[in-house]
Design a protein around this motif. Sequence first.
Motif, PDB file in Angstrom:
ATOM      1  N   ILE A   1       8.384 -28.327 -80.557  1.00  0.00           N
ATOM      2  CA  ILE A   1      10.230 -27.571 -80.386  1.00  0.00           C
ATOM      3  C   ILE A   1      10.095 -26.213 -80.124  1.00  0.00           C
ATOM      4  N   MET A   2      11.364 -25.255 -80.569  1.00  0.00           N
ATOM      5  CA  MET A   2      10.873 -24.313 -79.581  1.00  0.00           C
ATOM      6  C   MET A   2      10.588 -22.829 -80.460  1.00  0.00           C
ATOM      7  N   PRO A   3       9.854 -21.911 -79.806  1.00  0.00           N
ATOM      8  CA  PRO A   3       9.957 -20.899 -81.002  1.00  0.00           C
ATOM      9  C   PRO A   3      10.866 -20.329 -81.537  1.00  0.00           C
ATOM     10  N   GLY A   4      11.290 -20.092 -82.853  1.00  0.00           N
ATOM     11  CA  GLY A   4      12.356 -19.819 -83.675  1.00  0.00           C
ATOM     12  C   GLY A   4      12.997 -20.753 -84.293  1.00  0.00           C
ATOM     13  N   GLU A   5      12.132 -21.655 -83.793  1.00  0.00           N
ATOM     14  CA  GLU A   5      13.347 -23.592 -84.392  1.00  0.00           C
ATOM     15  C   GLU A   5      12.931 -23.581 -85.750  1.00  0.00           C
ATOM     16  N   ILE A   6      13.668 -24.480 -86.785  1.00  0.00           N
ATOM     17  CA  ILE A   6      12.488 -25.230 -87.901  1.00  0.00           C
ATOM     18  C   ILE A   6      12.007 -26.128 -87.806  1.00  0.00           C
ATOM     19  N   MET A   7      10.866 -26.332 -88.267  1.00  0.00           N
ATOM     20  CA  MET A   7      10.867 -27.685 -88.457  1.00  0.00           C
ATOM     21  C   MET A   7      10.481 -27.620 -89.879  1.00  0.00           C
ATOM     22  N   GLU A   8      10.867 -28.974 -90.820  1.00  0.00           N
ATOM     23  CA  GLU A   8      10.920 -29.276 -92.014  1.00  0.00           C
ATOM     24  C   GLU A   8       9.603 -30.503 -92.477  1.00  0.00           C
ATOM     25  N   VAL A   9       8.394 -30.230 -92.989  1.00  0.00           N
ATOM     26  CA  VAL A   9       8.065 -31.875 -93.254  1.00  0.00           C
ATOM     27  C   VAL A   9       7.727 -31.880 -94.299  1.00  0.00           C
ATOM     28  N   LEU A  10       8.246 -33.484 -94.534  1.00  0.00           N
ATOM     29  CA  LEU A  10       8.166 -34.579 -95.432  1.00  0.00           C
ATOM     30  C   LEU A  10       7.080 -34.408 -95.948  1.00  0.00           C
TER      31      LEU A  10
END
Lengths: 141, 83
Positions: free
Chosen positions: B36-45
């Motif tokens: 993903i790009m800087p500033g983007e959000i990631m969600e970890v389950l």
Amino acid sequence: MESKKMCLGLFTGSVDKLTAAGIIISGAAALDMKVDIYVLLQGARAFRKDIGDDAGQLQMAENPALKAEFMESLKSLKVKTWVEFFREAKEITDLKIHICGLAGKIWGAEKLDDFIDLADDICGIGAYLSSAEEADVNLFI
Amino acid sequence: MTAEELLGLKASKIVDARGTACPGPLLEAKKAIGTIMPGEIMEVLSADEGTKVDIPKWCTKQGHEYLGTLEESGYYRIFLKKS
């Protein structure tokens, strides 16, 4: 940001401690640490190509009677084998595996080719100590 | 972030690591952050209790912004923003 360094003296040839080492170096890999592993005495036996993940040839460091339960739990929890942990960590970060030359000879493995393909080179105690001196995190398992 | 704010987030990447035990979720997060790009959000389950401590610490070390965790039944939704 310069990456931190971890130096691991891996003496053990026991499946439980090797698994713990695998989990620790996975964490180091997630943090982009540079990892140097020095495989000593019993460890060199476990790294032999004909042993590795063959848990039948490895003992437990603690409470041998619990080996079956331990192996069964790893399986049901879908925990990777110790060799898989080492392989994955090596894919993620700069991780080098150095086998102690004397240890190899003790277990009848003299050439790099006698060890699982993750091993990078055969080395002596001097290499271990100079790496230990430079490392931010030093472990001996 | 409040639970309401977290619920409103749109993650660029969702990493479902519920099938793995420690250190699986951390390694999955580490691998996915590169996509993903800087500033983007990631969600970890993750269904692993330790992950909700591990990921914030990992974010601090790696410079990413930990946004918060939502507890679902039997697993956690952990949000972070890539630096």
